[in-house]
Design a protein around this motif. Sequence first.
Motif, mmCIF file in Angstrom:
data_model
loop_
_atom_site.group_PDB
_atom_site.id
_atom_site.type_symbol
_atom_site.label_atom_id
_atom_site.label_comp_id
_atom_site.label_asym_id
_atom_site.label_seq_id
_atom_site.Cartn_x
_atom_site.Cartn_y
_atom_site.Cartn_z
ATOM 1 N N VAL A 18 -57.969 -62.131 -70.598
ATOM 2 C CA VAL A 18 -57.873 -62.861 -71.868
ATOM 3 C C VAL A 18 -57.629 -61.896 -73.025
ATOM 4 N N ALA A 19 -58.220 -60.697 -72.949
ATOM 5 C CA ALA A 19 -58.089 -59.723 -74.028
ATOM 6 C C ALA A 19 -56.738 -59.009 -74.035
ATOM 7 N N LEU A 20 -56.015 -59.038 -72.935
ATOM 8 C CA LEU A 20 -54.750 -58.294 -72.859
ATOM 9 C C LEU A 20 -53.759 -58.617 -73.980
ATOM 10 N N PRO A 21 -53.468 -59.863 -74.277
ATOM 11 C CA PRO A 21 -52.450 -60.113 -75.302
ATOM 12 C C PRO A 21 -52.868 -59.700 -76.717
ATOM 13 N N THR A 22 -54.136 -59.848 -77.040
ATOM 14 C CA THR A 22 -54.544 -59.621 -78.429
ATOM 15 C C THR A 22 -55.379 -58.362 -78.633
ATOM 16 N N ARG A 23 -56.211 -58.001 -77.697
ATOM 17 C CA ARG A 23 -57.100 -56.827 -77.801
ATOM 18 C C ARG A 23 -56.799 -55.866 -76.650
ATOM 19 N N ILE A 24 -55.577 -55.351 -76.635
ATOM 20 C CA ILE A 24 -55.112 -54.554 -75.506
ATOM 21 C C ILE A 24 -55.891 -53.256 -75.350
ATOM 22 N N THR A 25 -56.555 -52.801 -76.395
ATOM 23 C CA THR A 25 -57.303 -51.545 -76.294
ATOM 24 C C THR A 25 -58.575 -51.684 -75.469
ATOM 25 N N ILE A 26 -59.165 -52.872 -75.428
ATOM 26 C CA ILE A 26 -60.423 -53.019 -74.688
ATOM 27 C C ILE A 26 -60.237 -53.657 -73.313
ATOM 28 N N ALA A 27 -59.068 -54.186 -73.022
ATOM 29 C CA ALA A 27 -58.847 -54.873 -71.743
ATOM 30 C C ALA A 27 -59.062 -53.969 -70.529
ATOM 31 N N PRO A 28 -58.528 -52.735 -70.496
ATOM 32 C CA PRO A 28 -58.794 -51.889 -69.328
ATOM 33 C C PRO A 28 -60.276 -51.545 -69.168
ATOM 34 N N ALA A 29 -60.977 -51.372 -70.272
ATOM 35 C CA ALA A 29 -62.406 -51.061 -70.209
ATOM 36 C C ALA A 29 -63.202 -52.246 -69.659
ATOM 37 N N LEU A 30 -62.849 -53.448 -70.058
ATOM 38 C CA LEU A 30 -63.526 -54.632 -69.524
ATOM 39 C C LEU A 30 -63.296 -54.759 -68.018
ATOM 40 N N SER A 31 -62.078 -54.475 -67.601
ATOM 41 C CA SER A 31 -61.766 -54.537 -66.179
ATOM 42 C C SER A 31 -62.540 -53.464 -65.413
ATOM 43 N N TYR A 32 -62.688 -52.293 -66.001
ATOM 44 C CA TYR A 32 -63.439 -51.219 -65.344
ATOM 45 C C TYR A 32 -64.925 -51.570 -65.239
ATOM 46 N N ILE A 33 -65.455 -52.206 -66.246
ATOM 47 C CA ILE A 33 -66.862 -52.634 -66.183
ATOM 48 C C ILE A 33 -67.049 -53.630 -65.042
ATOM 49 N N GLY A 34 -66.087 -54.520 -64.861
ATOM 50 C CA GLY A 34 -66.141 -55.445 -63.723
ATOM 51 C C GLY A 34 -66.128 -54.705 -62.399
ATOM 52 N N LEU A 35 -65.350 -53.631 -62.322
ATOM 53 C CA LEU A 35 -65.298 -52.813 -61.109
ATOM 54 C C LEU A 35 -66.640 -52.134 -60.857
ATOM 55 N N ILE A 36 -67.265 -51.613 -61.899
ATOM 56 C CA ILE A 36 -68.574 -50.965 -61.761
ATOM 57 C C ILE A 36 -69.631 -51.966 -61.319
ATOM 58 N N LEU A 37 -69.610 -53.149 -61.918
ATOM 59 C CA LEU A 37 -70.608 -54.158 -61.538
ATOM 60 C C LEU A 37 -70.485 -54.539 -60.064
ATOM 61 N N LEU A 38 -69.256 -54.631 -59.574
ATOM 62 C CA LEU A 38 -69.082 -54.941 -58.149
ATOM 63 C C LEU A 38 -69.537 -53.790 -57.260
ATOM 64 N N SER A 39 -69.435 -52.568 -57.761
ATOM 65 C CA SER A 39 -69.901 -51.436 -56.952
ATOM 66 C C SER A 39 -71.423 -51.423 -56.832
ATOM 67 N N LEU A 40 -72.116 -52.090 -57.739
ATOM 68 C CA LEU A 40 -73.580 -52.152 -57.702
ATOM 69 C C LEU A 40 -74.094 -53.279 -56.809
ATOM 70 N N ALA A 41 -73.235 -54.213 -56.455
ATOM 71 C CA ALA A 41 -73.646 -55.355 -55.633
ATOM 72 C C ALA A 41 -73.925 -54.897 -54.201
ATOM 73 N N THR A 42 -75.097 -55.258 -53.708
ATOM 74 C CA THR A 42 -75.469 -54.895 -52.341
ATOM 75 C C THR A 42 -75.911 -56.138 -51.577
ATOM 76 N N LYS A 43 -75.783 -56.046 -50.265
ATOM 77 C CA LYS A 43 -76.243 -57.110 -49.380
ATOM 78 C C LYS A 43 -77.037 -56.439 -48.264
ATOM 79 N N ASN A 44 -78.296 -56.771 -48.164
ATOM 80 C CA ASN A 44 -79.202 -56.163 -47.179
ATOM 81 C C ASN A 44 -79.260 -54.643 -47.315
#
Length: 177
Positions: A18-44
């Motif tokens: 959503v941020a890509l068209p208007t706030r292009i400076t923060i879009a890659p950082a938001l995507s990276y935060i999503g990547l970090i959050l998924l790296s913290l997800a554990t199962k058993n």
Amino acid sequence: MMVFLIILSCLFFAGALVALPTRITIAPALSYIGLILLSLATKNGYPLLPLNGTILTGWFCMTLVVTLATFLTAPAVRAQTRGMGYMMIGALVGLAVGLLGFTVSSNISLLYSIMILSVIAGIFLGFLLYTQTPSGRPVGPGSGNFFRYLLAKGFPTAITVMQIGVVLVLIIALNNH
């Protein structure tokens, strides 16, 4: 906790798009935060996805470079939104085509490469399509601004979508074995 992290990372990925068209400076950082959050997800006690330090460090460096490069572009160029819809749709179509690489090979390195090249090709072709419209002629291939504008807008778009693509490649690879 795992479900919370998955939902939160999906929200960050959606926020990045959503941020890509208007706030292009923060879009890659938001995507990276999503990547970090998924790296913290554990199962058993085991990671849900094999997002290791090497992957996270590489994407952190790319996110940092693209964010700094975007901040260093002229404010008038940063504020422009023309052609972003075409580039975003091209990137997402390229991502979808790149994910079809699983029909060709099961080598994870080859799959990453196919996904990355497909996203880049999608952005390029989407922008090229935009330049054929009346509002896109000022940044057309013969204008002298084609590559400057393509790189200023396409590089952050590519990094944002590719980070989402990394997650999708890993999910498909885990489910194919």
